[in-house]
Design a protein around this motif. Structure first.
Motif, PDB file in Angstrom:
ATOM      1  N   SER A  76       0.832  -1.197   0.000  1.00  0.00           N
ATOM      2  CA  SER A  76       0.000   0.000   0.000  1.00  0.00           C
ATOM      3  C   SER A  76       0.866   1.244   0.000  1.00  0.00           C
ATOM      4  CB  SER A  76      -0.906   0.012   1.236  1.00  0.00           C
ATOM      5  OG  SER A  76      -0.125   0.204   2.413  1.00  0.00           O
ATOM      6  N   THR A  77       0.265   2.350  -0.426  1.00  0.00           N
ATOM      7  CA  THR A  77       0.995   3.619  -0.436  1.00  0.00           C
ATOM      8  C   THR A  77       1.467   3.979   0.963  1.00  0.00           C
ATOM      9  OG1 THR A  77      -0.225   4.441  -2.355  1.00  0.00           O
ATOM     10  CG2 THR A  77       0.803   6.094  -0.929  1.00  0.00           C
ATOM     11  N   ALA A  78       0.607   3.853   1.956  1.00  0.00           N
ATOM     12  CA  ALA A  78       0.972   4.222   3.328  1.00  0.00           C
ATOM     13  C   ALA A  78       2.133   3.385   3.838  1.00  0.00           C
ATOM     14  CB  ALA A  78      -0.245   4.065   4.240  1.00  0.00           C
ATOM     15  N   GLU A  79       2.104   2.091   3.575  1.00  0.00           N
ATOM     16  CA  GLU A  79       3.166   1.208   4.046  1.00  0.00           C
ATOM     17  C   GLU A  79       4.498   1.552   3.376  1.00  0.00           C
ATOM     18  OE1 GLU A  79       4.251  -3.602   4.036  1.00  0.00           O
ATOM     19  OE2 GLU A  79       2.225  -2.905   3.548  1.00  0.00           O
ATOM     20  N   THR A  80       4.455   1.779   2.073  1.00  0.00           N
ATOM     21  CA  THR A  80       5.686   2.095   1.348  1.00  0.00           C
ATOM     22  C   THR A  80       6.225   3.461   1.756  1.00  0.00           C
ATOM     23  OG1 THR A  80       4.849   0.807  -0.506  1.00  0.00           O
ATOM     24  CG2 THR A  80       6.762   2.195  -0.921  1.00  0.00           C
ATOM     25  N   LEU A  81       5.343   4.420   1.985  1.00  0.00           N
ATOM     26  CA  LEU A  81       5.788   5.740   2.431  1.00  0.00           C
ATOM     27  C   LEU A  81       6.558   5.638   3.737  1.00  0.00           C
ATOM     28  CD1 LEU A  81       2.767   8.109   1.679  1.00  0.00           C
ATOM     29  CD2 LEU A  81       5.062   8.212   0.690  1.00  0.00           C
ATOM     30  N   GLY A  82       6.092   4.791   4.649  1.00  0.00           N
ATOM     31  CA  GLY A  82       6.809   4.625   5.915  1.00  0.00           C
ATOM     32  C   GLY A  82       8.219   4.123   5.699  1.00  0.00           C
ATOM     33  N   LEU A  83       8.361   3.138   4.820  1.00  0.00           N
ATOM     34  CA  LEU A  83       9.693   2.605   4.514  1.00  0.00           C
ATOM     35  C   LEU A  83      10.579   3.676   3.882  1.00  0.00           C
ATOM     36  CD1 LEU A  83      11.814   0.386   3.996  1.00  0.00           C
ATOM     37  CD2 LEU A  83      10.558  -0.170   1.886  1.00  0.00           C
ATOM     38  N   LEU A  84      10.059   4.371   2.877  1.00  0.00           N
ATOM     39  CA  LEU A  84      10.868   5.354   2.163  1.00  0.00           C
ATOM     40  C   LEU A  84      11.237   6.531   3.069  1.00  0.00           C
ATOM     41  CD1 LEU A  84       9.009   5.346  -1.273  1.00  0.00           C
ATOM     42  CD2 LEU A  84      11.204   4.263  -0.717  1.00  0.00           C
ATOM     43  N   ARG A  85      10.317   6.977   3.896  1.00  0.00           N
ATOM     44  CA  ARG A  85      10.633   8.075   4.819  1.00  0.00           C
ATOM     45  C   ARG A  85      11.745   7.685   5.785  1.00  0.00           C
ATOM     46  NH1 ARG A  85       7.062  12.388   5.197  1.00  0.00           N
ATOM     47  NH2 ARG A  85       5.064  12.156   4.093  1.00  0.00           N
ATOM     48  N   SER A  86      11.776   6.407   6.193  1.00  0.00           N
ATOM     49  CA  SER A  86      12.807   5.959   7.139  1.00  0.00           C
ATOM     50  C   SER A  86      14.201   6.038   6.536  1.00  0.00           C
ATOM     51  CB  SER A  86      12.512   4.525   7.587  1.00  0.00           C
ATOM     52  OG  SER A  86      12.777   3.584   6.543  1.00  0.00           O
ATOM     53  N   LEU A  87      14.300   6.094   5.214  1.00  0.00           N
ATOM     54  CA  LEU A  87      15.592   6.185   4.531  1.00  0.00           C
ATOM     55  C   LEU A  87      16.011   7.636   4.283  1.00  0.00           C
ATOM     56  CD1 LEU A  87      15.115   3.283   1.969  1.00  0.00           C
ATOM     57  CD2 LEU A  87      16.452   3.251   4.088  1.00  0.00           C
ATOM     58  N   GLU A  88      15.235   8.590   4.772  1.00  0.00           N
ATOM     59  CA  GLU A  88      15.547  10.019   4.742  1.00  0.00           C
ATOM     60  C   GLU A  88      15.832  10.545   3.332  1.00  0.00           C
ATOM     61  OE1 GLU A  88      18.746  10.508   7.578  1.00  0.00           O
ATOM     62  OE2 GLU A  88      17.313  10.644   9.233  1.00  0.00           O
ATOM     63  N   PRO A  89      14.843  10.453   2.453  1.00  0.00           N
ATOM     64  CA  PRO A  89      15.025  11.062   1.129  1.00  0.00           C
ATOM     65  C   PRO A  89      15.002  12.577   1.244  1.00  0.00           C
ATOM     66  CG  PRO A  89      12.755  10.376   1.415  1.00  0.00           C
ATOM     67  CD  PRO A  89      13.491   9.892   2.633  1.00  0.00           C
ATOM     68  N   GLU A  90      15.633  13.256   0.304  1.00  0.00           N
ATOM     69  CA  GLU A  90      15.495  14.710   0.274  1.00  0.00           C
ATOM     70  C   GLU A  90      14.286  15.109  -0.570  1.00  0.00           C
ATOM     71  OE1 GLU A  90      18.338  16.591  -3.092  1.00  0.00           O
ATOM     72  OE2 GLU A  90      19.357  16.012  -1.247  1.00  0.00           O
ATOM     73  N   PHE A  91      13.817  14.174  -1.383  1.00  0.00           N
ATOM     74  CA  PHE A  91      12.585  14.405  -2.148  1.00  0.00           C
ATOM     75  C   PHE A  91      11.869  13.070  -2.327  1.00  0.00           C
ATOM     76  CE2 PHE A  91      10.034  14.490  -5.979  1.00  0.00           C
ATOM     77  CZ  PHE A  91       9.333  15.678  -5.817  1.00  0.00           C
ATOM     78  N   LEU A  92      10.537  13.109  -2.215  1.00  0.00           N
ATOM     79  CA  LEU A  92       9.756  11.885  -2.386  1.00  0.00           C
ATOM     80  C   LEU A  92       8.361  12.257  -2.885  1.00  0.00           C
ATOM     81  CD1 LEU A  92       9.195   8.831  -1.979  1.00  0.00           C
ATOM     82  CD2 LEU A  92       8.611   9.367   0.399  1.00  0.00           C
ATOM     83  N   ALA A  93       7.941  11.628  -3.971  1.00  0.00           N
ATOM     84  CA  ALA A  93       6.610  11.869  -4.521  1.00  0.00           C
ATOM     85  C   ALA A  93       5.956  10.548  -4.894  1.00  0.00           C
ATOM     86  CB  ALA A  93       6.679  12.774  -5.745  1.00  0.00           C
ATOM     87  N   ALA A  94       4.658  10.427  -4.600  1.00  0.00           N
ATOM     88  CA  ALA A  94       3.856   9.340  -5.153  1.00  0.00           C
ATOM     89  C   ALA A  94       3.485   9.747  -6.577  1.00  0.00           C
ATOM     90  CB  ALA A  94       2.614   9.126  -4.308  1.00  0.00           C
ATOM     91  N   THR A  95       3.653   8.832  -7.517  1.00  0.00           N
ATOM     92  CA  THR A  95       3.535   9.205  -8.926  1.00  0.00           C
ATOM     93  C   THR A  95       2.573   8.307  -9.693  1.00  0.00           C
ATOM     94  OG1 THR A  95       5.464   7.838  -9.493  1.00  0.00           O
ATOM     95  CG2 THR A  95       5.861  10.154  -9.009  1.00  0.00           C
ATOM     96  N   ILE A  96       2.123   8.833 -10.831  1.00  0.00           N
ATOM     97  CA  ILE A  96       1.315   8.088 -11.785  1.00  0.00           C
ATOM     98  C   ILE A  96       2.147   7.954 -13.055  1.00  0.00           C
ATOM     99  CG2 ILE A  96      -0.800   8.110 -13.156  1.00  0.00           C
ATOM    100  CD1 ILE A  96      -1.994   9.942 -10.981  1.00  0.00           C
ATOM    101  N   GLY A  97       2.386   6.728 -13.475  1.00  0.00           N
ATOM    102  CA  GLY A  97       3.225   6.496 -14.640  1.00  0.00           C
ATOM    103  C   GLY A  97       3.924   5.152 -14.507  1.00  0.00           C
TER     104      GLY A  97
END
Length: 307
Positions: free
Chosen positions: A229-250
């Motif tokens: 899910s988007t929420a689950e993946t966002l938690g993982l990606l945020r834990s890696l401290e990105p400087e930019f992160l967007a949910a995308t269509i494509g």
């Protein structure tokens, strides 16, 4: 000299300023176990050596920006004319030379439809552009160098607010007395105005790294596909401290940018994602040279009300 400060502490000072460009040097010194003099030296050396610039970035809502997209640009023939044309476009916020199938990556920020399709049309007509791969931002979740969308358009700014913002674009750490003089307010009045703008997410004062002259690879971009899910993946990606992160269509579910101090640290990030069972694909590309990164500097908000 700033060299007296251990490298780790120096990085911590600059990272803190990336989160809040007006952070008190005294408070940073206390938090990081340094003297105020050392904190001041680190920041001044970074500014003098053109390693960073202090500026204010403005919420997309106030700028009338509605749509955002990340473009991977395929080129045939000479690349230089294409990159120059992309840098010159007012709608491009980020342009980079990258290692990968697509030699140039671009972020565009535009107004309401049909502005995005018009800009994409302009880009496809640039001589040498063979094709584009387009990723629409469904939501921007992390942007270290710009406020996120406030989510509403009823936030109003007046002439005094605009004067404060314009002055901060010239000097992100201007005193409240200086801001008040610019806006015709007392220092206390300017402080209240700034705190209102800042707490609402209308502006963000940041220390932007100046990366167009750096020789080392400063960051990597990633396109990520996932079955979670988007929420689950966002938690993982945020834990890696990105400087930019967007949910995308494509082609991707997410587009992210990560910066670290070494190539090994960047490899660790990609290894962590590829080892995650819910991640079905990771495409990574090295930003060899950042040609344009214009959060803040390119934000145009008139000092007077339009009319």
């Amino acid at each position: 000299m700033a060299a007296e400060v251990p490298q780790g502490a120096r990085r911590a000072v600059l990272r803190a300023l990336q989160e809040d460009g007006r952070a008190s040097y005294s408070r940073l010194a206390t938090q990081l176990g340094l003297s105020r003099r050392h904190v001041t030296q680190v920041v001044q050396h970074a500014i003098d050596s053109n390693e960073l610039r202090l500026t204010v970035s403005i919420s997309p809502d106030l700028l009338g920006l509605k749509r955002f997209a990340y473009l991977q640009v395929a080129v045939e023939g000479a690349v230089e004319p294409v990159r120059r044309a992309l840098v010159d476009l007012p709608e491009t916020t980020f342009v980079a030379d990258v290692a990968g199938t697509f030699p140039i990556d671009v972020e565009v920020r535009v107004g309401a439809d049909p502005h995005l399709s018009e800009v994409i049309g302009v880009i496809t007509e640039i001589p040498g552009v063979r094709s584009l791969r387009t990723h629409l931002y469904e939501s921007i979740e992390v942007n270290r160098y710009s406020p996120l969308q406030m989510g509403h358009t009823d936030f109003k700014v007046d002439a005094a607010d605009r004067a404060i913002i314009a002055h901060l674009q010239r000097d992100g750490r201007a005193s409240f007395r200086e801001l008040g003089e610019t806006a015709g307010l007392s220092a206390g009045g300017a402080r209240l105005r700034f705190e209102r703008l800042n707490s609402a997410g209308a502006v963000k004062v940041v220390a932007m790294p100046v990366r167009d002259h750096q020789r080392e690879t400063p960051s990597i971009g990633m396109g990520i596909r996932t079955r979670a899910s988007t929420a689950e993946t966002l938690g993982l990606l945020r834990s890696l401290e990105p400087e930019f992160l967007a949910a995308t269509i494509g082609s991707y579910n997410f587009v992210a940018t990560f910066s670290r101090e070494s190539a090994q640290e960047l490899i660790s990030v990609t290894d962590r994602l590829r080892a995650e069972p819910s991640i079905t694909a990771v495409e990574a590309w090295a930003n060899l040279r950042v040609l344009k990164e214009q959060y803040g500097e390119g934000d145009k908000l008139a000092v007077t009300e339009p009319g």
